[in-house]
Design a protein around this motif. Sequence first.
Motif, PDB file in Angstrom:
ATOM      1  N   UNK A  87       1.001  -1.185  -0.137  1.00 18.64           N
ATOM      2  CA  UNK A  87      -0.002   0.032  -0.081  1.00 18.64           C
ATOM      3  C   UNK A  87       0.827   1.221  -0.026  1.00 18.64           C
ATOM      4  N   UNK A  88       0.127   2.362  -0.322  1.00 16.30           N
ATOM      5  CA  UNK A  88       1.043   3.776  -0.297  1.00 16.30           C
ATOM      6  C   UNK A  88       1.399   3.915   1.053  1.00 16.30           C
ATOM      7  N   UNK A  89       0.985   3.497   2.159  1.00 15.33           N
ATOM      8  CA  UNK A  89       1.271   3.743   3.770  1.00 15.33           C
ATOM      9  C   UNK A  89       2.531   2.995   3.783  1.00 15.33           C
ATOM     10  N   UNK A  90       2.613   1.753   3.452  1.00 18.96           N
ATOM     11  CA  UNK A  90       3.795   0.729   3.619  1.00 18.96           C
ATOM     12  C   UNK A  90       4.919   1.244   2.538  1.00 18.96           C
ATOM     13  N   UNK A  91       4.612   1.582   1.583  1.00 20.65           N
ATOM     14  CA  UNK A  91       5.807   2.176   0.662  1.00 20.65           C
ATOM     15  C   UNK A  91       6.419   3.799   1.193  1.00 20.65           C
ATOM     16  N   UNK A  92       5.498   4.404   1.766  1.00 21.89           N
ATOM     17  CA  UNK A  92       5.798   5.601   2.315  1.00 21.89           C
ATOM     18  C   UNK A  92       6.749   5.383   3.523  1.00 21.89           C
ATOM     19  N   UNK A  93       6.512   4.278   4.380  1.00 23.17           N
ATOM     20  CA  UNK A  93       7.426   4.068   5.606  1.00 23.17           C
ATOM     21  C   UNK A  93       8.527   3.448   5.031  1.00 23.17           C
ATOM     22  N   UNK A  94       8.654   2.672   4.183  1.00 23.39           N
ATOM     23  CA  UNK A  94       9.828   2.204   3.652  1.00 23.39           C
ATOM     24  C   UNK A  94      10.667   3.103   2.877  1.00 23.39           C
ATOM     25  N   UNK A  95      10.045   4.261   2.214  1.00 18.15           N
ATOM     26  CA  UNK A  95      11.032   5.343   1.950  1.00 18.15           C
ATOM     27  C   UNK A  95      11.633   6.253   3.021  1.00 18.15           C
ATOM     28  N   UNK A 112       7.749 -20.912  10.749  1.00 20.82           N
ATOM     29  CA  UNK A 112       7.270 -20.751   9.656  1.00 20.82           C
ATOM     30  C   UNK A 112       5.814 -21.016   9.139  1.00 20.82           C
ATOM     31  N   UNK A 113       5.625 -20.110   8.386  1.00 18.90           N
ATOM     32  CA  UNK A 113       4.014 -20.341   7.649  1.00 18.90           C
ATOM     33  C   UNK A 113       3.766 -19.264   6.851  1.00 18.90           C
ATOM     34  N   UNK A 114       2.583 -19.294   6.349  1.00 18.28           N
ATOM     35  CA  UNK A 114       2.143 -18.332   5.188  1.00 18.28           C
ATOM     36  C   UNK A 114       2.282 -16.976   5.621  1.00 18.28           C
ATOM     37  N   UNK A 115       1.971 -16.729   6.899  1.00 18.61           N
ATOM     38  CA  UNK A 115       1.778 -15.259   7.120  1.00 18.61           C
ATOM     39  C   UNK A 115       3.177 -14.656   7.281  1.00 18.61           C
ATOM     40  N   UNK A 116       4.193 -15.353   7.894  1.00 26.19           N
ATOM     41  CA  UNK A 116       5.409 -14.708   7.935  1.00 26.19           C
ATOM     42  C   UNK A 116       6.080 -14.620   6.472  1.00 26.19           C
ATOM     43  N   UNK A 117       5.799 -15.650   5.603  1.00 29.04           N
ATOM     44  CA  UNK A 117       6.329 -15.456   4.080  1.00 29.04           C
ATOM     45  C   UNK A 117       5.651 -14.223   3.501  1.00 29.04           C
ATOM     46  N   UNK A 118       4.219 -13.923   3.700  1.00 28.11           N
ATOM     47  CA  UNK A 118       3.534 -12.895   3.067  1.00 28.11           C
ATOM     48  C   UNK A 118       4.098 -11.650   3.604  1.00 28.11           C
ATOM     49  N   UNK A 119       4.471 -11.463   4.846  1.00 31.76           N
ATOM     50  CA  UNK A 119       5.107 -10.689   5.556  1.00 31.76           C
ATOM     51  C   UNK A 119       6.305 -10.134   4.843  1.00 31.76           C
ATOM     52  N   UNK A 120       7.393 -11.001   4.774  1.00 34.08           N
ATOM     53  CA  UNK A 120       8.555 -10.867   3.923  1.00 34.08           C
ATOM     54  C   UNK A 120       8.329 -10.432   2.792  1.00 34.08           C
ATOM     55  N   UNK A 121       7.677 -10.780   2.061  1.00 36.91           N
ATOM     56  CA  UNK A 121       7.518 -10.389   0.519  1.00 36.91           C
ATOM     57  C   UNK A 121       6.969  -9.206   0.599  1.00 36.91           C
ATOM     58  N   UNK A 122       6.076  -8.583   1.505  1.00 37.81           N
ATOM     59  CA  UNK A 122       5.708  -7.143   1.346  1.00 37.81           C
ATOM     60  C   UNK A 122       6.783  -6.232   1.649  1.00 37.81           C
ATOM     61  N   UNK A 123       7.665  -6.553   2.762  1.00 41.00           N
ATOM     62  CA  UNK A 123       8.621  -5.738   3.196  1.00 41.00           C
ATOM     63  C   UNK A 123       9.773  -5.704   1.872  1.00 41.00           C
ATOM     64  N   UNK A 124      10.139  -6.826   1.374  1.00 43.75           N
ATOM     65  CA  UNK A 124      10.987  -6.811   0.425  1.00 43.75           C
ATOM     66  C   UNK A 124      10.569  -5.816  -0.927  1.00 43.75           C
ATOM     67  N   UNK A 125       9.196  -6.068  -1.151  1.00 45.98           N
ATOM     68  CA  UNK A 125       8.779  -5.291  -2.415  1.00 45.98           C
ATOM     69  C   UNK A 125       8.876  -3.743  -2.002  1.00 45.98           C
ATOM     70  N   UNK A 126       8.385  -3.349  -0.820  1.00 53.43           N
ATOM     71  CA  UNK A 126       8.371  -1.970  -0.246  1.00 53.43           C
ATOM     72  C   UNK A 126       9.857  -1.436  -0.296  1.00 53.43           C
ATOM     73  N   UNK A 279       4.017  -3.421   7.972  1.00 58.96           N
ATOM     74  CA  UNK A 279       3.889  -1.914   8.517  1.00 58.96           C
ATOM     75  C   UNK A 279       4.524  -2.075   9.949  1.00 58.96           C
ATOM     76  N   UNK A 280       4.228  -2.610  10.638  1.00 61.32           N
ATOM     77  CA  UNK A 280       4.475  -2.681  12.418  1.00 61.32           C
ATOM     78  C   UNK A 280       6.110  -3.080  12.196  1.00 61.32           C
ATOM     79  N   UNK A 281       6.438  -4.088  11.371  1.00 62.79           N
ATOM     80  CA  UNK A 281       7.806  -4.249  11.223  1.00 62.79           C
ATOM     81  C   UNK A 281       8.850  -3.163  11.099  1.00 62.79           C
ATOM     82  N   UNK A 282       8.107  -2.369   9.807  1.00 65.97           N
ATOM     83  CA  UNK A 282       9.175  -1.271   9.488  1.00 65.97           C
ATOM     84  C   UNK A 282       9.045  -0.168  10.588  1.00 65.97           C
ATOM     85  N   UNK A 283       8.091  -0.013  11.287  1.00 61.23           N
ATOM     86  CA  UNK A 283       8.095   1.024  12.201  1.00 61.23           C
ATOM     87  C   UNK A 283       9.036   0.609  13.508  1.00 61.23           C
ATOM     88  N   UNK A 284       8.988  -0.915  13.646  1.00 65.03           N
ATOM     89  CA  UNK A 284      10.262  -1.096  14.746  1.00 65.03           C
ATOM     90  C   UNK A 284      11.778  -0.975  14.370  1.00 65.03           C
TER      91      UNK A 284
END
Length: 302
Positions: A87-95, A112-126, A279-284
């Motif tokens: 999302x724009x919010x996630x991209x903005x925080x990454x920037x 390990x599980x689907x949630x952790x995998x998806x979180x990782x992909x969102x962060x990598x893309x952002x 988003x919480x990961x990026x804030x941390x």
Amino acid sequence: MSTTSLVADPRLASSSIPRPWRAIRASRSLSVLEMCRSNRSFNIRRPCRLVILSPIGRNVDSASRLCCSRSGNSSGARMSSVELQPSLELKAKAAEIVDALKGTSLFLVGMNGPIKTKVGKFIADALEYCYFDSDEVVEKVVGGATAARDLRQIDEKGFLESETEVLRQLSSMARLVVCAGEGATQGATNLSYLRYGISVWIDIPVDVMASEMFKEGAQFSNAEDSADAFDESVTELSRRYDKMKGGYATADANISLLKVALKLGYADLGNVTPEDIALEVLKAIENLTRAKKMMEEAGRPF
């Protein structure tokens, strides 16, 4: 230097090479570029500078460049490329934090599980980082997900040694988001490799984890009744969680699904999305980089 494919080799079954981590070391170096080219779930498109670190952390070779980004479907998380768009919010925080990171890699630890995998992909893309799942690298060596699961049951020590070797090689690179294996925080050796980056514990309740894994088609037992199979999976995940949680607690940051739900005012944990967690990961991470900067400034002479 020539690259070596990590596709399983029948010769690895030889008694002279009893454990798969020896196969990884036999390749002399993990060819990330070869992994990107051979895996359809990677797109070669983004510049990622690789910084090879010596044991004392000095930059000894920063000339290599790699272009890779993960998108589309992959094992462990079936999401379309549209669903994986941050999302724009996630991209903005990454920037806001990407410059402060200075290419530091991120290691997501936890069960390990689907949630952790998806979180990782969102962060990598952002962040425009490269994404890697260390367990998928191990699976390539031993011959697939089924072979890796059987290895864990038959020779857990060998499986954990495989994870350590993959972690060692990935820790020498920059601009990566790594979904580390479940044993990544076990032992001083693994913890020393995690020090090359920032580690974040993605803490998901085992019942939620089991539910998500069943949705993805994972199988934990041969029980015919789905309710019995689910109960058995929760029991097994709880056993592994209790064994590993002490190590996970040593991570630089802890992002709990329960705390994220409480912060967002959700009574149902299912309302929390992987992007909310990302988003919480990026804030941390932002808080960690700020604290580091303050410490560095406080240590400067007047």
